[in-house]
Write an enzyme that holds these catalytic residues in place. Structure first.
Site, PDB file in Angstrom:
ATOM      1  N   ARG A  98      27.830 -34.124  27.627  1.00 50.36           N
ATOM      2  CA  ARG A  98      29.096 -33.407  27.524  1.00 50.36           C
ATOM      3  C   ARG A  98      30.170 -34.272  28.179  1.00 50.36           C
ATOM      4  O   ARG A  98      30.037 -34.678  29.337  1.00 50.36           O
ATOM      5  CB  ARG A  98      29.032 -32.060  28.245  1.00 50.36           C
ATOM      6  CG  ARG A  98      30.348 -31.299  28.141  1.00 50.36           C
ATOM      7  CD  ARG A  98      30.452 -30.190  29.155  1.00 50.36           C
ATOM      8  NE  ARG A  98      31.719 -29.478  29.021  1.00 50.36           N
ATOM      9  CZ  ARG A  98      32.310 -28.819  29.994  1.00 50.36           C
ATOM     10  NH1 ARG A  98      31.758 -28.776  31.192  1.00 50.36           N
ATOM     11  NH2 ARG A  98      33.450 -28.199  29.792  1.00 50.36           N
ATOM     12  N   ASP A 156      34.572 -32.071  24.520  1.00 51.80           N
ATOM     13  CA  ASP A 156      35.099 -30.701  24.504  1.00 51.80           C
ATOM     14  C   ASP A 156      36.370 -30.584  23.670  1.00 51.80           C
ATOM     15  O   ASP A 156      36.652 -29.533  23.100  1.00 51.80           O
ATOM     16  CB  ASP A 156      35.428 -30.255  25.935  1.00 51.80           C
ATOM     17  CG  ASP A 156      34.267 -29.552  26.610  1.00 51.80           C
ATOM     18  OD1 ASP A 156      33.144 -29.629  26.081  1.00 51.80           O
ATOM     19  OD2 ASP A 156      34.486 -28.933  27.659  1.00 51.80           O
ATOM     20  N   HIS A 216      35.886 -17.293  24.706  1.00 52.22           N
ATOM     21  CA  HIS A 216      34.929 -17.818  25.683  1.00 52.22           C
ATOM     22  C   HIS A 216      35.402 -17.323  27.042  1.00 52.22           C
ATOM     23  O   HIS A 216      36.387 -17.820  27.594  1.00 52.22           O
ATOM     24  CB  HIS A 216      34.901 -19.347  25.624  1.00 52.22           C
ATOM     25  CG  HIS A 216      34.022 -19.970  26.669  1.00 52.22           C
ATOM     26  ND1 HIS A 216      32.859 -20.628  26.361  1.00 52.22           N
ATOM     27  CD2 HIS A 216      34.141 -20.039  28.026  1.00 52.22           C
ATOM     28  CE1 HIS A 216      32.296 -21.072  27.479  1.00 52.22           C
ATOM     29  NE2 HIS A 216      33.068 -20.726  28.498  1.00 52.22           N
ATOM     30  N   GLY A 218      34.377 -16.711  30.866  1.00 50.73           N
ATOM     31  CA  GLY A 218      33.499 -16.943  32.001  1.00 50.73           C
ATOM     32  C   GLY A 218      34.362 -17.107  33.229  1.00 50.73           C
ATOM     33  O   GLY A 218      35.340 -16.392  33.401  1.00 50.73           O
ATOM     34  N   ASN A 219      34.019 -18.053  34.109  1.00 53.00           N
ATOM     35  CA  ASN A 219      34.942 -18.385  35.185  1.00 53.00           C
ATOM     36  C   ASN A 219      36.138 -19.130  34.610  1.00 53.00           C
ATOM     37  O   ASN A 219      37.278 -18.903  34.984  1.00 53.00           O
ATOM     38  CB  ASN A 219      34.249 -19.221  36.257  1.00 53.00           C
ATOM     39  CG  ASN A 219      35.120 -19.391  37.485  1.00 53.00           C
ATOM     40  OD1 ASN A 219      35.702 -18.437  37.981  1.00 53.00           O
ATOM     41  ND2 ASN A 219      35.237 -20.614  37.977  1.00 53.00           N
ATOM     42  N   GLY A 220      35.871 -20.023  33.644  1.00 54.73           N
ATOM     43  CA  GLY A 220      36.911 -20.590  32.810  1.00 54.73           C
ATOM     44  C   GLY A 220      36.969 -19.793  31.522  1.00 54.73           C
ATOM     45  O   GLY A 220      35.939 -19.341  31.025  1.00 54.73           O
ATOM     46  N   ASP A 291      34.493 -13.321  40.755  1.00 56.86           N
ATOM     47  CA  ASP A 291      33.330 -12.854  40.008  1.00 56.86           C
ATOM     48  C   ASP A 291      33.634 -11.489  39.390  1.00 56.86           C
ATOM     49  O   ASP A 291      33.828 -10.500  40.108  1.00 56.86           O
ATOM     50  CB  ASP A 291      32.118 -12.756  40.936  1.00 56.86           C
ATOM     51  CG  ASP A 291      30.817 -12.554  40.176  1.00 56.86           C
ATOM     52  OD1 ASP A 291      30.777 -11.693  39.276  1.00 56.86           O
ATOM     53  OD2 ASP A 291      29.832 -13.255  40.488  1.00 56.86           O
ATOM     54  N   ARG A 293      31.757  -9.390  37.914  1.00 58.12           N
ATOM     55  CA  ARG A 293      30.787  -8.342  38.257  1.00 58.12           C
ATOM     56  C   ARG A 293      31.174  -7.635  39.547  1.00 58.12           C
ATOM     57  O   ARG A 293      31.132  -6.398  39.635  1.00 58.12           O
ATOM     58  CB  ARG A 293      29.384  -8.955  38.384  1.00 58.12           C
ATOM     59  CG  ARG A 293      28.825  -9.509  37.089  1.00 58.12           C
ATOM     60  CD  ARG A 293      27.614 -10.381  37.346  1.00 58.12           C
ATOM     61  NE  ARG A 293      27.962 -11.570  38.129  1.00 58.12           N
ATOM     62  CZ  ARG A 293      27.125 -12.580  38.384  1.00 58.12           C
ATOM     63  NH1 ARG A 293      25.878 -12.522  37.933  1.00 58.12           N
ATOM     64  NH2 ARG A 293      27.514 -13.623  39.081  1.00 58.12           N
ATOM     65  N   GLU A 343      29.666 -12.000  27.333  1.00 50.29           N
ATOM     66  CA  GLU A 343      28.330 -11.586  26.903  1.00 50.29           C
ATOM     67  C   GLU A 343      27.749 -10.449  27.737  1.00 50.29           C
ATOM     68  O   GLU A 343      26.794  -9.795  27.293  1.00 50.29           O
ATOM     69  CB  GLU A 343      27.380 -12.792  26.962  1.00 50.29           C
ATOM     70  CG  GLU A 343      27.729 -13.904  25.989  1.00 50.29           C
ATOM     71  CD  GLU A 343      26.982 -15.199  26.278  1.00 50.29           C
ATOM     72  OE1 GLU A 343      25.896 -15.128  26.889  1.00 50.29           O
ATOM     73  OE2 GLU A 343      27.498 -16.277  25.919  1.00 50.29           O
TER      74      GLU A 343
END
Length: 412
Positions: A98, A156, A216, A218-220, A291, A293, A343
């Site tokens: 990557r 990317d 997408h 996530g954290n990013g 986070d 969560r 997700e």
């Protein structure tokens, strides 16, 4: 072909070994032998492994640098202890890397040679936090496996090289683009490409028949408008700082605020940029955590106002981008969620979709709640004009497949 996939960071190394070839790709039967990550490289490193039998292990090792980490990894995955069935370094036929930034030079994944290495070096000023480590990963793999094992760089930014000029240019003096290549590059391209590919597989649709907005999260975080298999717009820009509210990144912000905040707080421009990258987003608004969560727990169980505000800002920004991309494409078939938050956070998905009924998106609450932990599927109601899906991203698989296509059977 046995392919080692590497994602090298400043003190981390994520990895996976994938068995693939033309027949496996056509049948979607690639085999993932082992995966994991090495953290805290440069000291007493922590190694997390997921073995072929499904078991997980943790261990530590003193790995002084990335080269030592890759050498340890290659030795382990070709040992009997790993359970991969690989018994020699020669059993690893190629390495896929990557690479975060390919500039305008790299529109596709490429086999690494001296010219490619020079090209990656030239883009370091565009991605100073990532490309140097990606380069060191390539060098470490060469040292561990020798020059005879082909290396492939998967960028990317490559997927977003199809953006039209009116989408990738900023409305600043045009000579700045000509002289300094100041433009929107976009990131997470391999993830968005993976999501789009899997969505087509699940729905049986051809590239030319698909218009989707991929998220997408996530954290990013980033959004992408995909039409006929191509990225036509994306939320991240010249750097990954632009766009959606993220774990610690602010996303879109008035450029004049940089000088204003710097003057008021006594901060230099690099310090303000660091604040926007690492102290903002969900963390900055909540004052608690990046986070999702934990924020959901704080908001729902403890009624924390700022945790709720951070979640609302996150979802509102994402919904705005979805709406703008629906306008840009003249509608869409689906909004597709991926990434750790996309997700696994049904409440976040529901909040983002909540304001999109005007576009024909209506969600099935029970289906939405059931889609967690790697599950994939549609959670919009039957017959909804705009569908909502969860499709887990699989960047490592796409990197392995690109690597196979770049080197072919000749490497085995």
């Amino acid at each position: 072909m046995n392919i080692l996939v590497l994602n090298a960071g400043s003190a981390t190394l994520k990895f996976q070994v994938v068995v693939t070839d033309a027949q496996r790709i056509a049948a979607d039967q690639d085999e993932k032998l082992i995966r994991g990550q090495i953290e805290r490289i440069g000291g007493e490193s922590v190694i997390t492994l997921r073995l072929p039998d499904g078991s997980s292990r943790k261990r530590t090792a003193a790995l002084r640098d990335l080269r030592a980490a890759v050498d340890w990894l290659v030795g382990f995955v070709t040992s009997a202890e790993s359970g991969t069935g690989l018994s020699a370094r020669a059993d690893l036929h190629a390495v896929g890397h990557r690479v975060v930034h390919g500039g305008e030079q790299f529109r596709n994944s490429v086999r690494v040679d001296d010219g490619v290495l020079r090209g990656i070096e030239e883009t370091i000023e565009l991605a100073p936090l990532h490309n140097p480590h990606n380069l060191r990963g390539i060098e470490a793999a060469r040292a561990a496996l020798g020059d005879g094992v082909p290396q492939v760089a998967v960028f990317d930014t490559a997927f977003h090289q199809t953006l039209p000029e009116h989408a990738y240019l900023y409305a600043i003096p045009y000579p700045l683009y000509r002289r300094h290549k100041v433009r929107r590059y976009g990131f997470h391209g391999t993830s968005h490409r993976s999501i789009a590919y899997r969505f087509r597989k699940l729905t049986g649709r051809a590239k030319a028949d698909v218009r989707i907005v991929t998220l997408h999260l996530g954290n990013g975080c980033s959004a992408c408008a995909i039409k006929d298999g191509q990225s036509i717009d994306t939320s991240m820009g010249f750097t990954p700082l632009e766009g959606l509210v993220m774990g610690t990144r602010a996303g879109d912000i008035d450029a004049a605020l940089l000088d204003y905040i710097g003057a008021k707080e006594g901060l230099s421009p690099p310090q303000v940029e660091a604040m926007l990258n690492s102290q903002s987003g969900l963390l900055g608004i909540s004052g608690l955590t990046n986070d999702m969560r934990d924020l959901l727990a704080e908001a729902n169980e403890l009624r924390d106002r700022r945790a709720r505000l951070a979640i609302e800002m996150f979802c509102y920004r994402a919904r705005k981008y979805v709406g703008s991309y629906l306008a840009a494409m003249g509608g869409a078939d689906a909004v597709v969620f991926a990434g750790g938050v996309g997700e696994n956070a049904p409440e976040v998905r529901a909040l983002i979709c909540e304001g999109l009924q005007w576009a024909g998106l209506h969600i099935d609450a029970d289906r939405n709640q059931a889609l967690v932990g790697g599950q994939e599927g549609r959670f919009s109601t039957e017959g909804a004009a705009l569908e909502a899906w969860v499709v887990p991203t699989d960047e490592e698989l796409l990197i392995a497949r690109d690597t196979y296509r770049a080197v072919g059977d000749g490497a085995v």
